[in-house]
Design a protein around this motif. Structure first.
Motif, PDB file in Angstrom:
ATOM      1  N   ARG A 168      -5.985   0.716 -13.338  1.00 21.32           N
ATOM      2  CA  ARG A 168      -4.795   0.517 -13.021  1.00 21.32           C
ATOM      3  C   ARG A 168      -3.839   1.641 -12.563  1.00 21.32           C
ATOM      4  NH1 ARG A 168      -1.735  -4.162 -12.480  1.00 21.32           N
ATOM      5  NH2 ARG A 168       0.524  -3.881 -12.756  1.00 21.32           N
ATOM      6  N   ASP A 169      -4.129   2.503 -13.586  1.00 18.54           N
ATOM      7  CA  ASP A 169      -3.343   4.066 -13.605  1.00 18.54           C
ATOM      8  C   ASP A 169      -3.602   4.681 -12.211  1.00 18.54           C
ATOM      9  OD1 ASP A 169      -2.236   3.384 -16.012  1.00 18.54           O
ATOM     10  OD2 ASP A 169      -3.525   4.866 -17.003  1.00 18.54           O
ATOM     11  N   LYS A 170      -4.908   4.584 -11.865  1.00 14.11           N
ATOM     12  CA  LYS A 170      -5.215   5.448 -10.488  1.00 14.11           C
ATOM     13  C   LYS A 170      -4.788   4.638  -9.267  1.00 14.11           C
ATOM     14  CE  LYS A 170      -9.050   8.227 -12.171  1.00 14.11           C
ATOM     15  NZ  LYS A 170     -10.654   8.469 -12.033  1.00 14.11           N
ATOM     16  N   ILE A 171      -4.627   3.249  -9.350  1.00 14.14           N
ATOM     17  CA  ILE A 171      -4.141   2.489  -8.453  1.00 14.14           C
ATOM     18  C   ILE A 171      -2.624   2.742  -8.163  1.00 14.14           C
ATOM     19  CG2 ILE A 171      -3.627  -0.045  -7.592  1.00 14.14           C
ATOM     20  CD1 ILE A 171      -6.407  -0.721  -8.898  1.00 14.14           C
ATOM     21  N   GLU A 172      -1.943   2.558  -9.454  1.00 15.96           N
ATOM     22  CA  GLU A 172      -0.532   2.815  -9.359  1.00 15.96           C
ATOM     23  C   GLU A 172      -0.225   4.432  -8.512  1.00 15.96           C
ATOM     24  OE1 GLU A 172       0.745   2.253 -13.394  1.00 15.96           O
ATOM     25  OE2 GLU A 172       0.968   0.057 -13.363  1.00 15.96           O
ATOM     26  N   GLN A 173      -0.837   5.213  -9.024  1.00 14.00           N
ATOM     27  CA  GLN A 173      -0.561   6.642  -8.616  1.00 14.00           C
ATOM     28  C   GLN A 173      -0.951   6.621  -7.097  1.00 14.00           C
ATOM     29  OE1 GLN A 173      -3.326   9.438 -10.669  1.00 14.00           O
ATOM     30  NE2 GLN A 173      -2.217   8.678 -12.562  1.00 14.00           N
ATOM     31  N   ALA A 174      -1.852   6.183  -6.657  1.00 10.77           N
ATOM     32  CA  ALA A 174      -2.266   5.903  -4.839  1.00 10.77           C
ATOM     33  C   ALA A 174      -1.128   5.151  -4.258  1.00 10.77           C
ATOM     34  CB  ALA A 174      -3.803   5.205  -4.779  1.00 10.77           C
TER      35      ALA A 174
ATOM     36  N   ARG B 187       0.592 -14.764   1.393  1.00 13.52           N
ATOM     37  CA  ARG B 187       0.739 -13.707   0.602  1.00 13.52           C
ATOM     38  C   ARG B 187      -0.569 -13.035  -0.044  1.00 13.52           C
ATOM     39  NH1 ARG B 187       4.794 -10.697   1.881  1.00 13.52           N
ATOM     40  NH2 ARG B 187       5.100  -9.904  -0.187  1.00 13.52           N
ATOM     41  N   ARG B 188      -1.706 -12.922   0.616  1.00 11.58           N
ATOM     42  CA  ARG B 188      -2.711 -12.479  -0.095  1.00 11.58           C
ATOM     43  C   ARG B 188      -3.371 -11.253   0.614  1.00 11.58           C
ATOM     44  NH1 ARG B 188      -8.341 -14.337   0.339  1.00 11.58           N
ATOM     45  NH2 ARG B 188      -7.837 -15.582   2.321  1.00 11.58           N
TER      46      ARG B 188
ATOM     47  N   ASP C 216       1.876  -4.922  -4.570  1.00 11.25           N
ATOM     48  CA  ASP C 216       0.377  -4.869  -4.292  1.00 11.25           C
ATOM     49  C   ASP C 216      -0.584  -4.654  -5.379  1.00 11.25           C
ATOM     50  OD1 ASP C 216       1.405  -6.027  -1.686  1.00 11.25           O
ATOM     51  OD2 ASP C 216       1.124  -4.067  -1.019  1.00 11.25           O
ATOM     52  N   ILE C 217       0.008  -3.916  -6.523  1.00  8.26           N
ATOM     53  CA  ILE C 217      -0.696  -3.274  -7.614  1.00  8.26           C
ATOM     54  C   ILE C 217      -1.746  -4.268  -8.124  1.00  8.26           C
ATOM     55  CG2 ILE C 217      -0.895  -1.906  -9.614  1.00  8.26           C
ATOM     56  CD1 ILE C 217       1.732  -0.689  -8.405  1.00  8.26           C
ATOM     57  N   ALA C 218      -1.134  -5.516  -8.417  1.00 10.36           N
ATOM     58  CA  ALA C 218      -2.164  -6.461  -9.043  1.00 10.36           C
ATOM     59  C   ALA C 218      -3.280  -6.871  -8.203  1.00 10.36           C
ATOM     60  CB  ALA C 218      -1.254  -7.762  -9.665  1.00 10.36           C
ATOM     61  N   ALA C 219      -3.046  -7.196  -6.878  1.00 12.34           N
ATOM     62  CA  ALA C 219      -4.042  -7.629  -5.743  1.00 12.34           C
ATOM     63  C   ALA C 219      -4.966  -6.547  -5.846  1.00 12.34           C
ATOM     64  CB  ALA C 219      -3.145  -8.102  -4.657  1.00 12.34           C
ATOM     65  N   LEU C 220      -4.519  -5.454  -5.609  1.00  9.06           N
ATOM     66  CA  LEU C 220      -5.519  -4.070  -5.707  1.00  9.06           C
ATOM     67  C   LEU C 220      -6.445  -3.907  -6.792  1.00  9.06           C
ATOM     68  CD1 LEU C 220      -3.343  -1.330  -3.900  1.00  9.06           C
ATOM     69  CD2 LEU C 220      -5.085  -2.721  -2.698  1.00  9.06           C
ATOM     70  N   GLU C 221      -5.819  -4.201  -7.823  1.00  9.85           N
ATOM     71  CA  GLU C 221      -6.641  -4.138  -9.126  1.00  9.85           C
ATOM     72  C   GLU C 221      -7.851  -5.394  -9.014  1.00  9.85           C
ATOM     73  OE1 GLU C 221      -5.767  -3.569 -13.951  1.00  9.85           O
ATOM     74  OE2 GLU C 221      -4.361  -4.719 -12.489  1.00  9.85           O
ATOM     75  N   THR C 222      -7.350  -6.501  -8.460  1.00  9.42           N
ATOM     76  CA  THR C 222      -8.501  -7.579  -8.470  1.00  9.42           C
ATOM     77  C   THR C 222      -9.640  -7.068  -7.310  1.00  9.42           C
ATOM     78  OG1 THR C 222      -6.899  -9.158  -8.754  1.00  9.42           O
ATOM     79  CG2 THR C 222      -8.858  -9.998  -7.607  1.00  9.42           C
TER      80      THR C 222
ATOM     81  N   LEU D 142      -1.817   4.490   2.360  1.00  8.06           N
ATOM     82  CA  LEU D 142      -2.827   3.262   2.020  1.00  8.06           C
ATOM     83  C   LEU D 142      -2.111   2.199   2.945  1.00  8.06           C
ATOM     84  CD1 LEU D 142      -4.997   1.988   0.304  1.00  8.06           C
ATOM     85  CD2 LEU D 142      -3.600   1.947  -1.556  1.00  8.06           C
ATOM     86  N   PHE D 143      -3.142   1.530   3.700  1.00  9.07           N
ATOM     87  CA  PHE D 143      -2.802   0.248   4.350  1.00  9.07           C
ATOM     88  C   PHE D 143      -3.543  -0.954   3.603  1.00  9.07           C
ATOM     89  CE2 PHE D 143      -2.574   3.899   7.368  1.00  9.07           C
ATOM     90  CZ  PHE D 143      -1.659   3.495   7.823  1.00  9.07           C
ATOM     91  N   VAL D 144      -3.003  -2.165   3.594  1.00 12.04           N
ATOM     92  CA  VAL D 144      -3.518  -3.354   3.404  1.00 12.04           C
ATOM     93  C   VAL D 144      -3.527  -4.355   4.439  1.00 12.04           C
ATOM     94  CG1 VAL D 144      -2.888  -2.932   0.669  1.00 12.04           C
ATOM     95  CG2 VAL D 144      -1.398  -4.419   2.462  1.00 12.04           C
ATOM     96  N   LEU D 145      -4.593  -5.194   4.207  1.00 18.52           N
ATOM     97  CA  LEU D 145      -4.714  -6.250   5.274  1.00 18.52           C
ATOM     98  C   LEU D 145      -4.126  -7.388   4.658  1.00 18.52           C
ATOM     99  CD1 LEU D 145      -5.643  -7.689   8.148  1.00 18.52           C
ATOM    100  CD2 LEU D 145      -7.683  -8.017   6.931  1.00 18.52           C
ATOM    101  N   GLU D 146      -3.200  -8.345   5.071  1.00 11.96           N
ATOM    102  CA  GLU D 146      -2.580  -9.316   4.438  1.00 11.96           C
ATOM    103  C   GLU D 146      -2.567 -10.588   5.224  1.00 11.96           C
ATOM    104  OE1 GLU D 146       1.548  -9.823   1.961  1.00 11.96           O
ATOM    105  OE2 GLU D 146       1.721  -8.992   3.834  1.00 11.96           O
TER     106      GLU D 146
END
Length: 343
Positions: free
Chosen positions: A33-39, A69-70, A11-17, A60-64
């Protein structure tokens, strides 16, 4: 249908967006991106850990949208806000001043730097796509964190709080910060956010913030007006949280003066109203009569899943009817247990 699930490495690329479209200083999503990867790495490790006492875990939760797959939203919860330090906030106090000689007695509103929220569990990083903000998925995303806490009480404290973004202008400036924090830190609001970060627990705060009460009447009018006020982007979160049972007015953020909502878990609807029901396979017929929206979550910590379901009132029921499709999304089968709460 949308599903709330734990974040994954993919999900890292999607979170970056998502982070790129949120306003600086308002949403607490990691920005690089570094902080997203760490999280993400920290969250994956926290979900997998065996926890007896809450510590430095963060979830950390995501709504998908499974069909596409978005990723369309995020929400997080920290086991303890000050696990690696101390969480600072301003407490709203009233100081009584009396002069017997002049026969004058009056109360003065003051802000006192405090660390009382340290060790509370903290909700954070709520963001949802604008197209879904008026739909039940918004409440699902916000509430899923507490559903997880209901199922895993040993991972969290008995009290929860949520800092919401305060008033800022179109350039990211904060009247509250300009009137108070800037005097001690000698930097702009966004620079302070970047240098110190959202944790509010750095040594810099101890070294530079005033340790004595700040008399509110001495602050400029625009700073006073901003105290306890939320940024327009935070209105949805505020409404969802107050409906849940969170209360404001006692604490405000030391940076932008935004409200900090807090509550004991026994005052929160998800804790007091959720119920555990058995899954039974739906017969394929549409439910008769009026329906209400529920958040339905499975009970597998590392594979937590939650969805919304429109169904008849479940109060007093022993089972909830789920279609095979919903069972697949939740990764449950006939006879398994799920946690349900009305939203």
């Amino acid at each position: 249908m949308y599903v709330v699930r734990p974040v994954e490495a993919g999900d890292i690329a999607a979170l970056e967006t998502l982070a790129a479209v949120t306003m600086p200083g308002v949403h607490t999503l990691p920005k690089t991106r570094d902080k997203i990867e760490q999280a993400v790495e920290r969250s994956i490790a926290s979900f997998a850990a065996q926890v007896d006492i809450p510590s430095e875990e963060s979830y950390l939760f995501v709504l998908e949208s499974p069909a596409e797959r978005r990723i369309v939203g995020t929400a997080a919860i920290f086991a303890t806000a000050g696990s690696n330090g101390t969480y600072f906030s301003f407490r709203n106090d009233v100081i009584q001043q009396v002069s017997r000689d002049l026969n004058i007695c009056h109360n003065v509103h003051a802000l006192t730097l405090c660390s009382e929220l340290t060790a509370y569990s903290q909700l954070s990083s709520f963001y949802i796509d604008e197209a879904l903000q008026s739909r039940p998925e918004a409440a699902l995303l916000s509430r899923s964190r507490l559903l997880f806490a209901v199922q895993q009480p040993q991972r969290f404290g008995d009290r929860f709080f949520v800092p919401l973004a305060g008033v800022t202008d179109e350039k990211g400036g904060s009247p509250f910060w300009d009137a108070l924090g800037r005097k001690f830190f000698k930097m702009d609001f966004l620079d302070a956010e970047r240098v110190i970060g959202g944790a509010r627990n750095r040594t810099l705060i101890v070294e530079l913030m005033p340790h004595y009460p700040v008399y509110v009447p001495l602050l400029p009018g625009d700073a006073q007006a901003a105290m306890g006020q939320i940024h327009p982007s935070g209105e949805l979160a505020f409404n969802l949280l107050t409906a849940e049972g969170f209360e404001a007015d006692e604490y405000i953020d030391i940076f932008d003066g935004g409200p900090i909502l807090q509550a004991h878990k026994h005052a929160l609807r998800t804790f007091t109203s959720s119920q555990t029901l058995r899954v039974r396979t739906a017969d394929g017929q549409q439910p008769e009569g009026a329906t209400v929206n529920y958040a339905i979550a499975n009970s597998a910590a590392p594979a937590f899943r939650a969805v919304t379901l429109a169904c008849p009132e479940l109060e007093g029921c022993e089972a909830v009817a789920l279609t095979p499709e919903v069972q697949d999304i939740l990764r449950v089968a006939d006879g398994d247990s799920v946690t349900c709460v009305r939203i």
